[in-house]
Scaffold this active site. Sequence first.
Site, PDB file in Angstrom:
ATOM      1  N   GLY A   1       0.843  -1.209   0.000  1.00 34.03           N
ATOM      2  CA  GLY A   1       0.000   0.000   0.000  1.00 34.03           C
ATOM      3  C   GLY A   1       0.866   1.241   0.000  1.00 34.03           C
ATOM      4  O   GLY A   1       2.047   1.174  -0.315  1.00 34.03           O
ATOM      5  N   ASN A   2       0.290   2.365   0.326  1.00 36.71           N
ATOM      6  CA  ASN A   2       1.094   3.606   0.426  1.00 36.71           C
ATOM      7  C   ASN A   2       0.448   4.535   1.450  1.00 36.71           C
ATOM      8  O   ASN A   2      -0.598   4.221   2.017  1.00 36.71           O
ATOM      9  CB  ASN A   2       1.241   4.253  -0.949  1.00 36.71           C
ATOM     10  N   HIS A   3       1.102   5.689   1.667  1.00 38.56           N
ATOM     11  CA  HIS A   3       0.682   6.582   2.752  1.00 38.56           C
ATOM     12  C   HIS A   3      -0.467   7.515   2.398  1.00 38.56           C
ATOM     13  O   HIS A   3      -0.779   8.416   3.174  1.00 38.56           O
ATOM     14  CB  HIS A   3       1.869   7.438   3.192  1.00 38.56           C
ATOM     15  N   SER A   4      -1.067   7.377   1.237  1.00 42.00           N
ATOM     16  CA  SER A   4      -2.136   8.314   0.864  1.00 42.00           C
ATOM     17  C   SER A   4      -3.258   8.290   1.906  1.00 42.00           C
ATOM     18  O   SER A   4      -3.714   7.225   2.320  1.00 42.00           O
ATOM     19  CB  SER A   4      -2.696   7.923  -0.503  1.00 42.00           C
TER      20      SER A   4
ATOM     21  N   ALA B   1      -4.016   7.494  -5.061  1.00 40.27           N
ATOM     22  CA  ALA B   1      -2.618   7.078  -5.226  1.00 40.27           C
ATOM     23  C   ALA B   1      -2.658   5.575  -5.468  1.00 40.27           C
ATOM     24  O   ALA B   1      -2.575   4.765  -4.541  1.00 40.27           O
ATOM     25  CB  ALA B   1      -1.825   7.409  -3.974  1.00 40.27           C
TER      26      ALA B   1
END
Length: 401
Positions: free
Chosen positions: A211-214, A279
Amino acid sequence: MSVSGKKILIAVSGGIAAYKIHFLIRDFVKKGAEVQVIMTPDAENFVTKLSLSTLSRKPVYSDFYSDNGTWNSHVEMALWADVMIVAPCTANTLSKMVHGMCDNLVIATYMSAKCPVFIAPAMDLDMYAHPSTKNNLELAESFGHSIIPAESGELASGLIGQGRMAEPATIFNAVEHYFNSDIQSRSLEGKTVLITAGPTYEAIDPVRFIGNHSSGKMGFSLAEEASKRGAKVILISGPSVQTLNNPDVELHKVTSAKEMLAKVFEFYDTIDIGIASAAVADYAPKEVAQEKIKKNDENLTIELVKNPDILKTMGERKTHQFLVGFALETQNEEENAKGKLEKKNLDMIVLNSLRDEGAGFKNDTNKIKIFTKTEKKEFNLKSKDDVAKDILNFVETQLLK
Ligand code: C5P
């Protein structure tokens, strides 16, 4: 919020109800608003410039030129105003407004105004009930103006019926309500806006993901703002902790890029504007392990395959949609953003640079630049709610072209 600090342009036309305008001006001034009064030549038969300017603390104009030879710029006054109130609005002035009969300062100012317009009609009961007045009021409403209906009671003619201008307190409340409710314009009424938001999670096994920090905040702010402006909003969000304060926004939660893509194309044909603020993970594991992967080996290799580019696919299948993308860049920002505008067949791209403090992913603030094929506009660091307003304002100006 109240009317304090707001710029109120009051246009008085020639009806007996003009005498009530003094009370309206006094109420606005008392509450800290700035008031500019203009009047039709005929209104001078009912009230004096001296009394209106004493209360409003500004010169009052009824003609394009003052006695001392100066020009009274209708354009300047129109663009200065946060709202314009035409009160009392006679049958004659109403008719001139809706048909563009621009033969005096009030109508020229009205036709130059971009702000919301409130109309408080005042006339005798038969004039008010006449089909031509009804048509003209409907036309005014169709222009997006707010009508403050005339009230019933004794009229100057001695007749009793509907036609009396609404009381100054009623007009004041309508304008104050407008500022309070922050519904400054239903400028996206009739449009359907689809927004993607948040990160996507790409499963590795039943408990792990890429995943990512969005945070999803930018997309949620855009959704709320578009909805406030009257749009039908479809928000397709990856896993995000954001909550919606607006029940009118249609929220669809998805997890992976593939799910997001499928959801977007359920609606794609019906939308007018697509804004991709998600994102999306660029890669996903080729295989998703059915069981939790055990930590046996020293090294673990997960083969990744490219995810579908949702926005690029939207660009390829574009028929009439206005498409907005985001670019989060760390180097060659402008060049890369413009490259994406072309490659993904977008109408507009919003660039935020990770080099700017307070911009991008997790923050509540953002600092953006907007590019179209021919234009560039830079904005200051702002809350994401305010950035959403800037983005939608820009979209609206593009749609008008
Ligand atoms: O190519 P890049 O990922 O930098 O492009 C960013 C823009 O494309 C964003 O608007 C993002 O929402 C969108 N995007 C997408 N699907 C992807 C990757 C990016 O919709 N797989």
